[in-house]
Design a protein around this motif. Sequence first.
Motif, PDB file in Angstrom:
ATOM      1  N   LEU A   7       0.847  -1.197   0.000  1.00  0.00           N
ATOM      2  CA  LEU A   7       0.000   0.000   0.000  1.00  0.00           C
ATOM      3  C   LEU A   7       0.880   1.243   0.000  1.00  0.00           C
ATOM      4  CD1 LEU A   7      -2.516  -1.042   2.824  1.00  0.00           C
ATOM      5  CD2 LEU A   7      -2.607  -1.603   0.386  1.00  0.00           C
ATOM      6  N   TYR A   8       0.543   2.146  -0.892  1.00  0.00           N
ATOM      7  CA  TYR A   8       1.315   3.384  -0.985  1.00  0.00           C
ATOM      8  C   TYR A   8       0.899   4.356   0.114  1.00  0.00           C
ATOM      9  CZ  TYR A   8       2.766   7.921  -2.878  1.00  0.00           C
ATOM     10  OH  TYR A   8       3.295   9.171  -3.046  1.00  0.00           O
ATOM     11  N   LEU A   9       1.857   4.783   0.920  1.00  0.00           N
ATOM     12  CA  LEU A   9       1.552   5.693   2.026  1.00  0.00           C
ATOM     13  C   LEU A   9       1.887   7.136   1.696  1.00  0.00           C
ATOM     14  CD1 LEU A   9       3.051   3.693   5.041  1.00  0.00           C
ATOM     15  CD2 LEU A   9       0.725   3.671   4.168  1.00  0.00           C
ATOM     16  N   LEU A  48      -4.915   7.675   8.997  1.00  0.00           N
ATOM     17  CA  LEU A  48      -5.837   6.559   9.200  1.00  0.00           C
ATOM     18  C   LEU A  48      -6.758   6.414   7.991  1.00  0.00           C
ATOM     19  CD1 LEU A  48      -7.797   6.083  12.541  1.00  0.00           C
ATOM     20  CD2 LEU A  48      -8.781   5.507  10.352  1.00  0.00           C
ATOM     21  N   GLN A  49      -7.227   7.547   7.507  1.00  0.00           N
ATOM     22  CA  GLN A  49      -8.149   7.542   6.369  1.00  0.00           C
ATOM     23  C   GLN A  49      -7.487   6.936   5.126  1.00  0.00           C
ATOM     24  OE1 GLN A  49     -10.003  11.350   5.858  1.00  0.00           O
ATOM     25  NE2 GLN A  49     -11.115  10.775   4.012  1.00  0.00           N
ATOM     26  N   ILE A  50      -6.269   7.350   4.821  1.00  0.00           N
ATOM     27  CA  ILE A  50      -5.642   6.822   3.596  1.00  0.00           C
ATOM     28  C   ILE A  50      -5.274   5.342   3.768  1.00  0.00           C
ATOM     29  CG2 ILE A  50      -4.795   9.090   2.835  1.00  0.00           C
ATOM     30  CD1 ILE A  50      -2.011   7.019   3.598  1.00  0.00           C
ATOM     31  N   LEU A  51      -4.960   4.955   4.989  1.00  0.00           N
ATOM     32  CA  LEU A  51      -4.685   3.533   5.227  1.00  0.00           C
ATOM     33  C   LEU A  51      -5.958   2.713   5.032  1.00  0.00           C
ATOM     34  CD1 LEU A  51      -2.258   3.519   8.284  1.00  0.00           C
ATOM     35  CD2 LEU A  51      -1.850   2.449   6.058  1.00  0.00           C
ATOM     36  N   ARG A 268      -6.993 -10.405   7.278  1.00  0.00           N
ATOM     37  CA  ARG A 268      -8.431 -10.621   7.077  1.00  0.00           C
ATOM     38  C   ARG A 268      -9.219  -9.413   7.525  1.00  0.00           C
ATOM     39  NH1 ARG A 268      -9.974 -15.823  10.131  1.00  0.00           N
ATOM     40  NH2 ARG A 268     -11.689 -15.891   8.655  1.00  0.00           N
ATOM     41  N   LEU A 269      -8.630  -8.648   8.410  1.00  0.00           N
ATOM     42  CA  LEU A 269      -9.288  -7.434   8.903  1.00  0.00           C
ATOM     43  C   LEU A 269      -8.220  -6.559   9.538  1.00  0.00           C
ATOM     44  CD1 LEU A 269     -12.147  -6.033   9.833  1.00  0.00           C
ATOM     45  CD2 LEU A 269     -11.527  -6.948  12.038  1.00  0.00           C
ATOM     46  N   VAL A 270      -8.353  -5.264   9.366  1.00  0.00           N
ATOM     47  CA  VAL A 270      -7.477  -4.350  10.091  1.00  0.00           C
ATOM     48  C   VAL A 270      -8.338  -3.501  11.021  1.00  0.00           C
ATOM     49  CG1 VAL A 270      -5.913  -2.393   9.914  1.00  0.00           C
ATOM     50  CG2 VAL A 270      -5.613  -4.345   8.409  1.00  0.00           C
ATOM     51  N   PHE A 271      -7.887  -3.440  12.245  1.00  0.00           N
ATOM     52  CA  PHE A 271      -8.648  -2.816  13.322  1.00  0.00           C
ATOM     53  C   PHE A 271      -7.875  -1.587  13.809  1.00  0.00           C
ATOM     54  CE2 PHE A 271     -10.039  -2.315  17.644  1.00  0.00           C
ATOM     55  CZ  PHE A 271     -11.289  -2.885  17.741  1.00  0.00           C
ATOM     56  N   PHE A 272      -8.475  -0.415  13.676  1.00  0.00           N
ATOM     57  CA  PHE A 272      -7.810   0.798  14.151  1.00  0.00           C
ATOM     58  C   PHE A 272      -8.350   1.172  15.525  1.00  0.00           C
ATOM     59  CE2 PHE A 272      -7.141   1.119   9.594  1.00  0.00           C
ATOM     60  CZ  PHE A 272      -5.827   1.559   9.520  1.00  0.00           C
TER      61      PHE A 272
END
Length: 530
Positions: A7-9, A48-51, A268-272
């Motif tokens: 993923l491009y940051l 957080l939004q772009i991630l 499977r899921l990313v949790f912020f």
Amino acid sequence: MLEDGKLYLGTSRNPDDSINKGEYLDLRYANRHGLITGATGTGKTVTLQILAESFSNAGVPVFCADVKGDLSGIAAIGETKDFLEKRAKTIGLDPYVYQEFPVIFWDLFGDKGHRVRTTISEMGPLLLARLMDMSDAQEGVLNIAFKLADENGLPLLDLKDLRSLLSYMAGETEKLSAMYGNISKQSLATIQRGLLVLEQQGAEHFFGEPALKIADIMRTTNDGRGAISVLAADKLMMNPRLYATFLLWLLSELFEELPEVGDADKPRLVFFFDEAHLLFDEAPKVLIDRVEQVVRLIRSKGIGVFFVTQNPLDVPETVLSQLGNRVQHALRAYTPREQKAVKVAAETFRPNPAFDCFVAITQLGVGEALVSTLAAKGVPSMVERTLIRPPSSRLGPISEPERAKVMAVSPVAGQYDEDLDRDSAFEMLQRRAEEAAKAEETERRREEEDDEKEQPESRRWTLPGYGDDDDGDGRSGRTSPKRRKTSKSRPGYKRQTVTEAAIKSMARSAASSLGRALVRGILGSLKKGF
Ligand SMILES: Nc1ncnc2c1ncn2[C@@H]1O[C@H](COP(=O)(O)OP(=O)(O)OP(=O)(O)O)[C@@H](O)[C@H]1O
Ligand SMILES: [Mg+2]
């Protein structure tokens, strides 16, 4: 913006500010967790939004909380803004594409999203004790209550259920103490008061059914994008404990429910976990240890957890050391505490000979960060001073009509909106108890009128159909004259038989639906088995 599973940051810069190279997050290591830190207004939410956008595009569902309401714009297509276009140009993001994302809004209060609920039973004693800031003695008593309920398969769905159980215990302290260890009436009363406070704070909305199904926050769309679950947390933040406990419960649910997957191409899921300091503020060591354990173990279930907080010192060392992907926005360094935080933040990076981390952290611009991610074999990349890319979705909140529209077409529309009044044994018995109490009250009034003005001994509840005198359908709600008499002379005895019978009956009906004893996991939530 997805390149070979990365993923491009954003794009890093050399010390002379010339463009260096693109900075990426390797999807294979997204389950090695992450940390986003920085002072207020430095760009954490946008990061957080772009991630979240990038994970979604890569087919990874995301769960995040919208603490200030400014993340909801992720559901809408971005609007052209000069400063965003400028940032895109500076970092060589061409084309800069605007896009809307598949968002499911959630809300514990049901206003700004689909209702999220869990049951008392599922949350378990550890988190509930934390939620209510209980003393050790109170927690001990609560543990016994859960033990009693778990062993007998009693469904504790909402706060009322727990309250009824506690009042039953208050009448049986001696007997139960002999079986389970000391139960003080005082602790019971304090817990009861605590439950009332919780109720007033709106937690009653949160406990009940239908409980949130984990599968609903792990959805992908037909075109293969990950759904982004956004929890409205602005109102929830008025009760920071509830906020933190809820997220912790969700994390523990994911942990207990999902099977091991080992190392995969993507999570499977990313949790912020935004405002992560709330999780650890004044947390007892035992809880921190368990959180550390869950964070460590949840990795192999394919869940990436990203903590978002102002200061890296907010996160305990044992947890911090597990967060492999780091985005550090600017920090101030005026006070000694601030300087210490900057020092800690600087020292966690694999140094870059081109610049001094400590100095860089204090000089970063808005939307700029020190970035280090896990690269091949999980080795942290050398830290780079990075201009974070602008978001593709809208910066800032969406309007209420827009939100309503998103909710109306959501895949869970209508599924969580209504309270489910499951006819659990416990609730049935409660209804009967109320009916019986009413009948008893009427009887008592009549007797009082007949008798001289004698103070009634008890307003305690009775359950027709669950004593030794009747096995009717329980709908009669009438107490037999014989029973009434017993009640009047020996209220304690009567209540005991009635409640015991009630508990036995609950155990029977619960056993048929559960088929086994309840098992609790690391954080005390229910293990469901798979
Ligand atoms: N990557 C970026 N590209 C362009 N602008 C950005 C970027 N990051 C941040 N900004 C600008 O900075 C503003 C503040 O960023 P953001 O809301 O993310 O800060 P924050 O660290 O979350 O602050 P707080 O702690 O107050 O929540 C944004 O509204 C936006 O104008
Ligand atoms: Mg923010």
